[in-house]
Design a protein around this motif. Structure first.
Motif, PDB file in Angstrom:
ATOM      1  N   GLU A 129      35.289  41.389-107.507  1.00  0.00           N
ATOM      2  CA  GLU A 129      35.970  40.149-107.833  1.00  0.00           C
ATOM      3  C   GLU A 129      37.472  40.245-107.601  1.00  0.00           C
ATOM      4  O   GLU A 129      38.099  41.275-107.890  1.00  0.00           O
ATOM      5  CB  GLU A 129      35.686  39.787-109.290  1.00  0.00           C
ATOM      6  CG  GLU A 129      36.100  38.407-109.691  1.00  0.00           C
ATOM      7  CD  GLU A 129      35.538  37.995-111.039  1.00  0.00           C
ATOM      8  OE1 GLU A 129      36.070  37.030-111.623  1.00  0.00           O
ATOM      9  OE2 GLU A 129      34.571  38.640-111.495  1.00  0.00           O
ATOM     10  N   ILE A 183      30.825  38.032 -98.019  1.00  0.00           N
ATOM     11  CA  ILE A 183      31.642  37.903 -99.225  1.00  0.00           C
ATOM     12  C   ILE A 183      30.719  37.524-100.372  1.00  0.00           C
ATOM     13  O   ILE A 183      30.116  36.449-100.377  1.00  0.00           O
ATOM     14  CB  ILE A 183      32.744  36.849 -99.027  1.00  0.00           C
ATOM     15  CG1 ILE A 183      33.657  37.272 -97.871  1.00  0.00           C
ATOM     16  CG2 ILE A 183      33.545  36.655-100.309  1.00  0.00           C
ATOM     17  CD1 ILE A 183      34.671  36.228 -97.458  1.00  0.00           C
ATOM     18  N   PRO A 230      33.542  36.316-106.382  1.00  0.00           N
ATOM     19  CA  PRO A 230      34.562  35.263-106.425  1.00  0.00           C
ATOM     20  C   PRO A 230      35.971  35.829-106.314  1.00  0.00           C
ATOM     21  O   PRO A 230      36.226  37.000-106.630  1.00  0.00           O
ATOM     22  CB  PRO A 230      34.338  34.615-107.797  1.00  0.00           C
ATOM     23  CG  PRO A 230      33.702  35.680-108.626  1.00  0.00           C
ATOM     24  CD  PRO A 230      32.858  36.486-107.685  1.00  0.00           C
ATOM     25  N   VAL A 282      37.823  36.365-103.675  1.00  0.00           N
ATOM     26  CA  VAL A 282      38.080  37.274-102.549  1.00  0.00           C
ATOM     27  C   VAL A 282      38.931  36.577-101.489  1.00  0.00           C
ATOM     28  O   VAL A 282      38.749  35.395-101.197  1.00  0.00           O
ATOM     29  CB  VAL A 282      36.753  37.767-101.945  1.00  0.00           C
ATOM     30  CG1 VAL A 282      36.971  38.439-100.589  1.00  0.00           C
ATOM     31  CG2 VAL A 282      36.046  38.705-102.909  1.00  0.00           C
ATOM     32  N   THR A 283      39.861  37.353-100.896  1.00  0.00           N
ATOM     33  CA  THR A 283      40.608  36.914 -99.731  1.00  0.00           C
ATOM     34  C   THR A 283      40.354  37.881 -98.584  1.00  0.00           C
ATOM     35  O   THR A 283      40.443  39.106 -98.774  1.00  0.00           O
ATOM     36  CB  THR A 283      42.120  36.865-100.018  1.00  0.00           C
ATOM     37  OG1 THR A 283      42.385  35.861-100.997  1.00  0.00           O
ATOM     38  CG2 THR A 283      42.914  36.547 -98.756  1.00  0.00           C
ATOM     39  N   VAL A 330      30.091  33.561 -96.653  1.00  0.00           N
ATOM     40  CA  VAL A 330      30.339  33.494 -98.091  1.00  0.00           C
ATOM     41  C   VAL A 330      29.010  33.180 -98.763  1.00  0.00           C
ATOM     42  O   VAL A 330      28.378  32.167 -98.460  1.00  0.00           O
ATOM     43  CB  VAL A 330      31.376  32.417 -98.440  1.00  0.00           C
ATOM     44  CG1 VAL A 330      31.709  32.474 -99.939  1.00  0.00           C
ATOM     45  CG2 VAL A 330      32.642  32.576 -97.610  1.00  0.00           C
ATOM     46  N   VAL A 364      37.296  31.521-102.816  1.00  0.00           N
ATOM     47  CA  VAL A 364      37.373  32.416-101.658  1.00  0.00           C
ATOM     48  C   VAL A 364      38.351  31.845-100.640  1.00  0.00           C
ATOM     49  O   VAL A 364      38.383  30.641-100.394  1.00  0.00           O
ATOM     50  CB  VAL A 364      35.977  32.603-101.024  1.00  0.00           C
ATOM     51  CG1 VAL A 364      36.078  33.305 -99.664  1.00  0.00           C
ATOM     52  CG2 VAL A 364      35.080  33.393-101.964  1.00  0.00           C
ATOM     53  N   THR A 365      39.144  32.748-100.027  1.00  0.00           N
ATOM     54  CA  THR A 365      40.054  32.366 -98.952  1.00  0.00           C
ATOM     55  C   THR A 365      39.753  33.194 -97.712  1.00  0.00           C
ATOM     56  O   THR A 365      39.734  34.434 -97.765  1.00  0.00           O
ATOM     57  CB  THR A 365      41.523  32.593 -99.365  1.00  0.00           C
ATOM     58  OG1 THR A 365      41.821  31.760-100.492  1.00  0.00           O
ATOM     59  CG2 THR A 365      42.465  32.253 -98.227  1.00  0.00           C
ATOM     60  N   HIS A 423      30.104  25.834-103.533  1.00  0.00           N
ATOM     61  CA  HIS A 423      31.374  26.533-103.678  1.00  0.00           C
ATOM     62  C   HIS A 423      32.406  25.607-104.303  1.00  0.00           C
ATOM     63  O   HIS A 423      32.393  24.400-104.056  1.00  0.00           O
ATOM     64  CB  HIS A 423      31.930  26.978-102.318  1.00  0.00           C
ATOM     65  CG  HIS A 423      31.036  27.872-101.542  1.00  0.00           C
ATOM     66  ND1 HIS A 423      30.667  29.133-101.960  1.00  0.00           N
ATOM     67  CD2 HIS A 423      30.415  27.688-100.345  1.00  0.00           C
ATOM     68  CE1 HIS A 423      29.874  29.685-101.048  1.00  0.00           C
ATOM     69  NE2 HIS A 423      29.705  28.818-100.062  1.00  0.00           N
ATOM     70  N   LEU A 473      37.144  26.670-102.013  1.00  0.00           N
ATOM     71  CA  LEU A 473      36.964  27.448-100.788  1.00  0.00           C
ATOM     72  C   LEU A 473      38.035  27.015 -99.787  1.00  0.00           C
ATOM     73  O   LEU A 473      38.197  25.826 -99.514  1.00  0.00           O
ATOM     74  CB  LEU A 473      35.575  27.198-100.206  1.00  0.00           C
ATOM     75  CG  LEU A 473      35.280  27.811 -98.825  1.00  0.00           C
ATOM     76  CD1 LEU A 473      35.309  29.328 -98.886  1.00  0.00           C
ATOM     77  CD2 LEU A 473      33.933  27.313 -98.297  1.00  0.00           C
TER      78      LEU A 473
END
Length: 408
Positions: free
Chosen positions: A91, A118, A121, A123-124, A141, A148-149, A175, A178
């Motif tokens: 995470e 991915i 949650p 996460v980049t 994802v 997420v990015t 999501h 996002l």
């Protein structure tokens, strides 16, 4: 659900949603730009963990670094080649390439999975080059993962796999929050073979694996290009109910759906007669969904003609504004509700042509120079010049009254 275009055509076709869900989403569940410049992606002092494939850093593989990381860590990856699926399951983890596209993630562990998965949650993933020749998915994802990015990556050379849904970036929703921004998705291919199951390609695809929606999310300033399929090519798809979602500033071009494009046996065109290509597609309910400042061009198919934006879902919560919609059909709305699509450029200061069906648009005079609309579309007033040449878009939206851009 109505398929792409001609209501009067007797040819039976699978719905786009059923087709894509049956392949890409199932395969995404199994998986457990913006140019390639040399600008640094991050300063080293921000790094919690470092990775270099030559053994000079904390770890020599990205996966080993992720496995050792704590929630909230930043993993900085030095230039090099890293093979096999990367699963980001911590995470709030940030995964950065220290040089834009310097770190290459190549291939996945399964051809029906993803190169990058991915699964947590927050996460980049930023700055990587991701490729999966003969694989199905670039970056995926997983379902239900929020915040997420995916930013400034180049996803290239994905497919062919001879089955549904070869995709550059996929979100298997639902999501919330996002962000898919400033990525390049290119060279995604799929083709007919003896085991083919409607081999489609997608650039960026957000859908759901059951119930749920996409909320408070943005797909912006991505470049999607060079998608080729024997059957169907789609640039950016919302295949999910969406609320408070913005699709803006993307460039989508050179999408082809043609069984004979690579010199295949032309008999394939008979076997797959329903080819379609779409720059953007909305296939779900919409609440405060905006599509703005996108440029869509050079979209071509051999059966249903190339379409800039296809609405297969609900149009009443959708606003389409300040886009260049330049394919033969600029916008096709299959919903009974009217879509608001004022202040778009249709390739001509005269505005769009109005036609009854997708396929007949290719027969009209100047079809290649002036886009058409199909279905209930509110398009007046329209832009008299491209968004690429207008500094003041509000003042250029004069509905074809012959005024010059920027003047009323």
């Amino acid at each position: 659900m109505q398929h792409n275009g001609d209501d009067n055509d007797d040819t039976e076709t699978p719905t786009r949603r059923a087709v894509l869900r049956r392949g890409a989403l199932t395969s995404a569940a199994l998986a457990t730009g913006v140019g390639a410049t040399s600008a640094p992606a991050t300063a080293h002092h921000r790094c919690t963990i470092t990775v270099n494939d030559d053994g000079s850093a904390d770890y020599s593989t990205i996966q080993a670094a992720i496995d050792a990381a704590a929630e909230g860590d930043t993993i900085c990856v030095e230039p090099g080649s890293y093979r096999g699926t990367v699963t980001v399951d911590k995470e709030d983890l940030t995964l950065l390439s220290t040089k834009r596209c310097g770190a290459s993630i190549i291939n996945g562990d399964s051809e029906t999975g993803a190169a990058v998965s991915i699964a947590a949650p927050g996460v980049t993933v930023k700055g990587f080059k991701v490729s999966f020749p003969d694989g199905l998915l670039g970056i995926a994802v997983q379902s239900g993962v929020d915040d997420v990015t995916i930013r400034k990556n180049v996803v290239t050379d994905v497919g062919p796999v001879g089955r549904l849904g070869a995709t550059g970036i996929i979100g298997s929703g639902p999501h919330d929050n996002l962000t898919i921004a400033k990525n390049v998705v290119e060279d995604v291919t799929n083709e007919i073979d003896e085991d083919s199951n409607f081999p489609t390609v997608n650039g960026i695809f957000v859908d759901d694996q059951g119930s749920g929606s996409l909320t408070n999310s943005t797909i912006k300033r991505n470049l999607v290009r060079d998608l080729n399929s024997d059957v169907a090519s789609i640039g950016i798809i919302l295949g999910i109910d969406a609320e408070n979602v913005s699709i803006r500033g993307n460039k989508v071009h050179d999408l082809v759906a043609d069984p004979a494009v690579d010199g295949d046996d032309t008999d394939d065109a008979v076997d797959q007669p329903n080819t379609f290509a779409q720059g953007l597609n909305v296939d779900g309910g919409t609440t405060n969904v905006t599509i703005t400042k996108n440029v869509v061009k050079d979209v071509r198919a051999t059966f249903f003609v190339g379409t800039g934006l296809k609405i297969d879902g609900e149009a009443d919560g959708l606003t389409v504004r300040f886009n260049d919609l330049l394919p033969i059909v600029g916008l096709e709305n299959a919903d009974d509700d009217t879509v608001t699509a004022t202040c778009n450029f249709w390739g001509s200061p005269k505005g769009p042509r109005v036609v009854d069906t997708n396929r007949e648009a290719d027969d009209a005079p100047n079809a290649r120079k002036r886009s058409a609309v199909v279905g209930p579309v509110e398009f007046e007033p329209w832009l008299v010049r491209s968004i690429r040449s207008c500094k003041n878009l509000e003042k250029s939206c004069v509905g074809g009254r012959g005024r010059r851009c920027g003047h009323q």
